[in-house]
Motif scaffolding. Structure first.
Motif, PDB file in Angstrom:
ATOM      1  N   LYS A   1       0.927  -1.298   0.005  1.00 58.71           N
ATOM      2  CA  LYS A   1      -0.129  -0.018   0.082  1.00 58.71           C
ATOM      3  C   LYS A   1       0.781   1.188   0.036  1.00 58.71           C
ATOM      4  CE  LYS A   1      -3.925  -1.864   1.429  1.00 58.71           C
ATOM      5  NZ  LYS A   1      -5.435  -2.096   0.612  1.00 58.71           N
ATOM      6  N   LYS A   2       0.722   2.332  -0.876  1.00 58.99           N
ATOM      7  CA  LYS A   2       1.548   3.361  -0.835  1.00 58.99           C
ATOM      8  C   LYS A   2       0.855   4.473  -0.067  1.00 58.99           C
ATOM      9  CE  LYS A   2       1.272   3.123  -5.437  1.00 58.99           C
ATOM     10  NZ  LYS A   2       0.988   3.275  -7.034  1.00 58.99           N
ATOM     11  N   VAL A   3       1.590   4.924   0.828  1.00 61.07           N
ATOM     12  CA  VAL A   3       1.282   5.935   1.642  1.00 61.07           C
ATOM     13  C   VAL A   3       2.078   7.458   1.550  1.00 61.07           C
ATOM     14  CG1 VAL A   3       1.013   6.565   4.067  1.00 61.07           C
ATOM     15  CG2 VAL A   3       0.574   4.060   3.441  1.00 61.07           C
ATOM     16  N   ILE A   4       1.399   8.243   1.741  1.00 60.11           N
ATOM     17  CA  ILE A   4       1.966   9.759   1.615  1.00 60.11           C
ATOM     18  C   ILE A   4       1.764  10.259   3.242  1.00 60.11           C
ATOM     19  CG2 ILE A   4       2.114  12.018   0.814  1.00 60.11           C
ATOM     20  CD1 ILE A   4       1.313  10.910  -1.909  1.00 60.11           C
ATOM     21  N   ILE A   5       2.783  10.785   3.900  1.00 60.36           N
ATOM     22  CA  ILE A   5       2.647  11.513   5.069  1.00 60.36           C
ATOM     23  C   ILE A   5       2.928  12.922   4.946  1.00 60.36           C
ATOM     24  CG2 ILE A   5       3.563  11.766   7.588  1.00 60.36           C
ATOM     25  CD1 ILE A   5       2.503   8.586   6.716  1.00 60.36           C
ATOM     26  N   PHE A   6       1.850  13.736   5.477  1.00 61.01           N
ATOM     27  CA  PHE A   6       2.122  15.157   5.583  1.00 61.01           C
ATOM     28  C   PHE A   6       2.343  15.226   7.152  1.00 61.01           C
ATOM     29  CE2 PHE A   6       0.058  15.115   1.741  1.00 61.01           C
ATOM     30  CZ  PHE A   6      -0.020  16.383   1.102  1.00 61.01           C
ATOM     31  N   GLY A   7       3.432  15.818   7.425  1.00 59.65           N
ATOM     32  CA  GLY A   7       3.810  15.565   9.054  1.00 59.65           C
ATOM     33  C   GLY A   7       4.935  16.243   9.624  1.00 59.65           C
ATOM     34  N   CYS A   8       4.860  16.699  10.820  1.00 58.93           N
ATOM     35  CA  CYS A   8       5.692  17.466  11.693  1.00 58.93           C
ATOM     36  C   CYS A   8       5.982  16.736  12.968  1.00 58.93           C
ATOM     37  CB  CYS A   8       5.367  18.915  11.702  1.00 58.93           C
ATOM     38  SG  CYS A   8       5.312  19.825  10.166  1.00 58.93           S
ATOM     39  N   GLN A   9       6.995  17.254  13.644  1.00 57.45           N
ATOM     40  CA  GLN A   9       7.282  17.133  15.017  1.00 57.45           C
ATOM     41  C   GLN A   9       7.411  15.523  15.310  1.00 57.45           C
ATOM     42  OE1 GLN A   9       4.901  19.416  17.487  1.00 57.45           O
ATOM     43  NE2 GLN A   9       6.032  21.158  16.961  1.00 57.45           N
ATOM     44  N   GLU A  10       7.522  15.377  16.612  1.00 59.02           N
ATOM     45  CA  GLU A  10       7.770  13.933  17.056  1.00 59.02           C
ATOM     46  C   GLU A  10       6.710  13.052  16.580  1.00 59.02           C
ATOM     47  OE1 GLU A  10       8.954  11.714  21.222  1.00 59.02           O
ATOM     48  OE2 GLU A  10       8.864  13.901  21.218  1.00 59.02           O
TER      49      GLU A  10
ATOM     50  N   LYS B   1       6.432  -1.637   8.599  1.00 56.26           N
ATOM     51  CA  LYS B   1       5.279  -2.454   8.081  1.00 56.26           C
ATOM     52  C   LYS B   1       5.521  -2.900   6.938  1.00 56.26           C
ATOM     53  CE  LYS B   1       2.325  -2.179  11.359  1.00 56.26           C
ATOM     54  NZ  LYS B   1       1.732  -3.257  12.081  1.00 56.26           N
ATOM     55  N   LYS B   2       5.704  -4.230   6.293  1.00 62.33           N
ATOM     56  CA  LYS B   2       6.148  -4.762   5.114  1.00 62.33           C
ATOM     57  C   LYS B   2       5.045  -4.516   4.058  1.00 62.33           C
ATOM     58  CE  LYS B   2       8.885  -8.310   7.318  1.00 62.33           C
ATOM     59  NZ  LYS B   2       8.958  -9.993   7.635  1.00 62.33           N
ATOM     60  N   GLU B   3       3.938  -4.312   4.468  1.00 63.31           N
ATOM     61  CA  GLU B   3       2.778  -4.250   3.551  1.00 63.31           C
ATOM     62  C   GLU B   3       2.615  -2.702   3.071  1.00 63.31           C
ATOM     63  OE1 GLU B   3       0.602  -3.976   7.536  1.00 63.31           O
ATOM     64  OE2 GLU B   3       2.360  -4.736   6.921  1.00 63.31           O
ATOM     65  N   ILE B   4       3.589  -1.740   3.603  1.00 62.58           N
ATOM     66  CA  ILE B   4       3.401  -0.521   3.382  1.00 62.58           C
ATOM     67  C   ILE B   4       4.442   0.070   2.746  1.00 62.58           C
ATOM     68  CG2 ILE B   4       3.404   2.150   4.629  1.00 62.58           C
ATOM     69  CD1 ILE B   4       0.797   0.210   4.745  1.00 62.58           C
ATOM     70  N   GLU B   5       4.600   1.007   1.781  1.00 64.78           N
ATOM     71  CA  GLU B   5       5.542   1.756   1.160  1.00 64.78           C
ATOM     72  C   GLU B   5       5.375   3.353   1.288  1.00 64.78           C
ATOM     73  OE1 GLU B   5       5.875   3.328  -3.363  1.00 64.78           O
ATOM     74  OE2 GLU B   5       6.140   1.233  -3.011  1.00 64.78           O
ATOM     75  N   ILE B   6       6.095   3.967   2.097  1.00 61.11           N
ATOM     76  CA  ILE B   6       6.038   5.436   2.182  1.00 61.11           C
ATOM     77  C   ILE B   6       6.592   6.114   1.078  1.00 61.11           C
ATOM     78  CG2 ILE B   6       6.612   7.234   3.607  1.00 61.11           C
ATOM     79  CD1 ILE B   6       6.823   5.578   5.907  1.00 61.11           C
ATOM     80  N   SER B   7       5.643   6.482   0.099  1.00 57.84           N
ATOM     81  CA  SER B   7       6.113   6.952  -1.193  1.00 57.84           C
ATOM     82  C   SER B   7       6.632   8.390  -1.088  1.00 57.84           C
ATOM     83  CB  SER B   7       4.868   6.920  -1.988  1.00 57.84           C
ATOM     84  OG  SER B   7       4.495   5.522  -2.041  1.00 57.84           O
ATOM     85  N   LEU B   8       6.133   9.107  -0.151  1.00 56.73           N
ATOM     86  CA  LEU B   8       6.437  10.594  -0.013  1.00 56.73           C
ATOM     87  C   LEU B   8       6.250  10.958   1.341  1.00 56.73           C
ATOM     88  CD1 LEU B   8       7.594  13.113  -1.424  1.00 56.73           C
ATOM     89  CD2 LEU B   8       5.255  13.683  -2.055  1.00 56.73           C
ATOM     90  N   VAL B   9       6.788  12.027   1.766  1.00 57.38           N
ATOM     91  CA  VAL B   9       6.846  12.648   3.051  1.00 57.38           C
ATOM     92  C   VAL B   9       6.807  14.223   2.756  1.00 57.38           C
ATOM     93  CG1 VAL B   9       7.500  13.120   5.478  1.00 57.38           C
ATOM     94  CG2 VAL B   9       7.602  10.866   4.810  1.00 57.38           C
ATOM     95  N   VAL B  10       5.533  14.813   3.246  1.00 57.87           N
ATOM     96  CA  VAL B  10       5.820  16.472   3.291  1.00 57.87           C
ATOM     97  C   VAL B  10       5.705  16.946   4.500  1.00 57.87           C
ATOM     98  CG1 VAL B  10       4.359  18.269   2.133  1.00 57.87           C
ATOM     99  CG2 VAL B  10       4.208  15.835   1.050  1.00 57.87           C
ATOM    100  N   THR B  11       6.474  17.995   4.626  1.00 64.26           N
ATOM    101  CA  THR B  11       6.984  18.482   5.758  1.00 64.26           C
ATOM    102  C   THR B  11       7.344  19.824   5.752  1.00 64.26           C
ATOM    103  OG1 THR B  11       7.964  18.015   8.029  1.00 64.26           O
ATOM    104  CG2 THR B  11       9.244  17.890   5.987  1.00 64.26           C
TER     105      THR B  11
ATOM    106  N   LYS C   1       1.533  17.120  -8.694  1.00 62.10           N
ATOM    107  CA  LYS C   1       1.695  15.974  -9.848  1.00 62.10           C
ATOM    108  C   LYS C   1       2.506  14.789  -9.248  1.00 62.10           C
ATOM    109  CE  LYS C   1       3.231  19.813 -13.388  1.00 62.10           C
ATOM    110  NZ  LYS C   1       4.119  20.700 -13.942  1.00 62.10           N
ATOM    111  N   ASP C   2       3.439  15.066  -8.152  1.00 66.56           N
ATOM    112  CA  ASP C   2       3.819  13.881  -7.469  1.00 66.56           C
ATOM    113  C   ASP C   2       2.751  12.915  -7.053  1.00 66.56           C
ATOM    114  OD1 ASP C   2       6.511  14.587  -8.046  1.00 66.56           O
ATOM    115  OD2 ASP C   2       6.981  15.404  -6.209  1.00 66.56           O
ATOM    116  N   ILE C   3       1.694  13.445  -6.483  1.00 62.90           N
ATOM    117  CA  ILE C   3       0.622  12.934  -5.613  1.00 62.90           C
ATOM    118  C   ILE C   3       0.050  12.121  -6.807  1.00 62.90           C
ATOM    119  CG2 ILE C   3      -1.405  12.895  -4.517  1.00 62.90           C
ATOM    120  CD1 ILE C   3      -0.020  15.154  -2.664  1.00 62.90           C
TER     121      ILE C   3
END
Length: 182
Positions: free
Chosen positions: A3-12, A24-34, A71-73
């Motif tokens: 599963k492709k996941v994008i994170i929009f995140g900050c801080q701890e 998680k083996k079933e997860i791919e973090i495709s992009l992080v936006v911070t 475009k990336d998303i």
């Protein structure tokens, strides 16, 4: 297939969520936006950009000009977008790019929508604070609630101590409800 996941995140909490998901083996973090928060250094919070660099996770800094991000998303076509303590408005166009976009919000919604809800709870002498995991819609913290939990505010709590308690609660809730969320 992962599963492709994008994170929009900050801080701890952002770092903790990313760290949880990379295991998680079933997860791919495709992009992080911070973005950088100046008080992170003051409070010695973990930094999402630094964590991504160290772990070789693709990330980008958020800007008000979202054209390249959109475009990336679109190219990534994520299964899930998770916003965790992301204190910027996510555009309607980005919201429309996936069916599953959630927010981890440090208050017991519908109370204290928007930024710094723990400070407002203290200033208003509330007895309880909380954490909410909810879908993102076009409003501010108005989407369908997935899970939420209350905690008591002690007489000795400050905005900082309450913030830490609520964020720890939110991280625990995300882990416990991951199967529902994904």
């Amino acid at each position: 297939m992962k599963k492709k996941v994008i994170i929009f995140g900050c801080q701890e909490i952002g770092v903790n969520i990313i760290d949880f998901l990379i295991k998680k083996k079933e997860i791919e973090i495709s992009l992080v936006v911070t973005y950088d928060l100046p008080l992170d250094i003051t409070y010695q919070y973990k930094n999402v950009s630094d964590f991504c660099k160290k772990n070789k996770i693709r990330y980008t800094k958020f800007s008000s000009s979202n054209n390249s991000l959109i475009k990336d998303i679109k190219i990534i076509n994520p299964d899930l977008i998770v916003a965790c303590y992301f204190r910027k408005i996510i555009s309607k166009e980005i919201i429309g790019l996936t069916k599953n976009i959630i927010n981890l919000h440090p208050s017991y919604l519908p109370y204290y929508r928007g930024p710094v809800p723990t400070a407002w709870a203290i200033l208003n002498n509330e007895k309880y604070a909380g954490f909410t995991i909810h879908e993102i819609d076009n409003g501010i913290d108005t989407g369908k609630i997935i899970k939420q939990k209350k905690i008591s505010i002690s007489k000795n709590d400050t905005g900082y101590t309450l913030y830490k308690k609520v964020m720890n609660l939110g991280y625990k809730m995300f882990k416990e409800n991951f199967d529902i969320i994904i």
